[in-house]
Design an enzyme around this catalytic site. Structure first.
Site, mmCIF file in Angstrom:
data_model
loop_
_atom_site.group_PDB
_atom_site.id
_atom_site.type_symbol
_atom_site.label_atom_id
_atom_site.label_comp_id
_atom_site.label_asym_id
_atom_site.label_seq_id
_atom_site.Cartn_x
_atom_site.Cartn_y
_atom_site.Cartn_z
ATOM 1 C CG HIS A 15 -2.003 -0.925 1.276
ATOM 2 N ND1 HIS A 15 -2.254 -1.781 2.329
ATOM 3 C CD2 HIS A 15 -2.986 -1.168 0.369
ATOM 4 C CE1 HIS A 15 -3.339 -2.505 2.060
ATOM 5 N NE2 HIS A 15 -3.790 -2.154 0.878
ATOM 6 C CB CYS A 19 -3.074 -2.009 8.691
ATOM 7 S SG CYS A 19 -1.483 -1.781 7.970
HETATM 8 C C1 CIR Z 1 -3.502 -7.683 3.241
HETATM 9 O O1 CIR Z 1 -2.676 -8.171 2.467
HETATM 10 O O2 CIR Z 1 -4.506 -7.108 2.849
HETATM 11 C C2 CIR Z 1 -3.254 -7.790 4.725
HETATM 12 N N1 CIR Z 1 -2.566 -9.005 4.997
HETATM 13 C C3 CIR Z 1 -2.468 -6.603 5.230
HETATM 14 C C4 CIR Z 1 -3.213 -5.313 5.124
HETATM 15 C C5 CIR Z 1 -2.435 -4.154 5.639
HETATM 16 N N2 CIR Z 1 -3.235 -2.986 5.599
HETATM 17 C C6 CIR Z 1 -2.758 -1.778 5.388
HETATM 18 O O3 CIR Z 1 -1.583 -1.609 5.099
HETATM 19 N N3 CIR Z 1 -3.622 -0.768 5.436
#
Ligand code: CIR
Length: 266
Positions: free
Chosen positions: A168, A255
């Site tokens: 991201h 996140c």
């Molecule tokens: C994913 O790959 O979607 C999750 N394992 C990690 C999400 C992390 N979220 C973020 O950076 N906002």
């Protein structure tokens, strides 16, 4: 200046579920340990609460292994909340559980209907604009739909590029205050932060770029002493939070929460 980009009255978090071992990851570096994840999560939520914010702690969702990463399901601004359309098929349904929570705080909630996709992790809200990184999860159609929604509230949205191979946009940067961004050098070198003061993560410590400014605190993952020292020297009140288990699933500080101040009428 209002400082609406980092002064918040509320946070929403969701406890990690026992299905977390099925969470998405770019590289498999081993299973996350649920007990340790829960204790890190508790330290994280206590730090947010210690600033005086109200916190909504949602129960784990077994059907959605990545639902602890609540940030990706919504964008919460002072004027209103928008449910995102996460770009990973296994995460698309996470917004259903978030809708009633946000409706309770905001009243009406906007929705990215598609066909495009946007993950909250690709959105950096600063005091003057909203930057959205195109990525493997967030596409141009999603960004355009988001632009039309936020423009009604007077926000300028600027499309930027999430570096290749980076999950991201905010995996590589964080807002520290109204003029300062913490960023990896590889992202800052793209020129996307022109006009901001940029602090670089120390070489080899790129994995701590995903920090959060939340009221008077900066929460950052434990284990990155040079960057933590830099931020302390700059006068930030830094709280180090264990993040080893979320990191196994490419997750960091941003996140794990939605951070916002809902309208008083919400
Ligand atoms: C994913 O790959 O979607 C999750 N394992 C990690 C999400 C992390 N979220 C973020 O950076 N906002």
């Amino acid at each position: 200046m209002s400082k609406r980009s980092y002064r918040f009255s509320h946070a929403i978090v969701r406890k990690p579920s026992s299905s977390i071992n099925r969470g998405l990851r770019a590289v498999d570096v081993g299973e996350p340990d649920l007990e340790l994840f829960l204790s890190h999560h508790q330290a994280y939520t206590s730090a947010l609460r210690s600033t005086g914010a109200d916190e909504t702690v949602l129960e784990p969702l077994e059907a959605f292994p990545d639902s602890v990463f609540v940030e990706d399901a919504a964008l919460c601004l002072c004027e209103g909340a928008i449910l995102m359309r996460p770009g990973a098929p296994s995460r698309l349904g996470e917004t259903v559980g978030m809708a009633p929570v946000l409706e309770g705080l905001y009243g009406e909630v906007q929705v990215i209907e598609g066909p495009g996709f946007v993950d909250g992790g690709d959105i950096l809200v600063t005091e003057r604009e909203i930057l959205v990184g195109q990525s493997a999860r967030t596409d141009r159609a999603g960004i355009e739909e988001l632009r039309s929604l936020v423009s009604h509230w007077g926000y300028d949205l600027r499309e930027v590029q999430t570096p290749q191979g980076v999950l991201h946009f905010k995996t590589d940067c964080s807002l520290l205050d109204e003029e300062t961004i913490l960023s990896t050098k590889r992202l800052a070198d793209s020129g996307c932060f022109e006009g901001y003061r940029v602090l670089h993560t120390a070489p080899g410590e790129e994995a701590c770029a995903n920090a959060i400014r939340f009221n008077d605190l900066v929460l950052m993952p434990e284990g990155f002493p040079k960057t933590a020292g830099l931020l302390m020297d700059e006068g930030y009140d830094v709280r180090l939070i264990g993040n080893s288990e979320a990191a196994k699933l490419d997750g960091g500080m941003s996140c794990l929460s939605l951070r916002f101040t809902p309208p008083a009428s919400g």
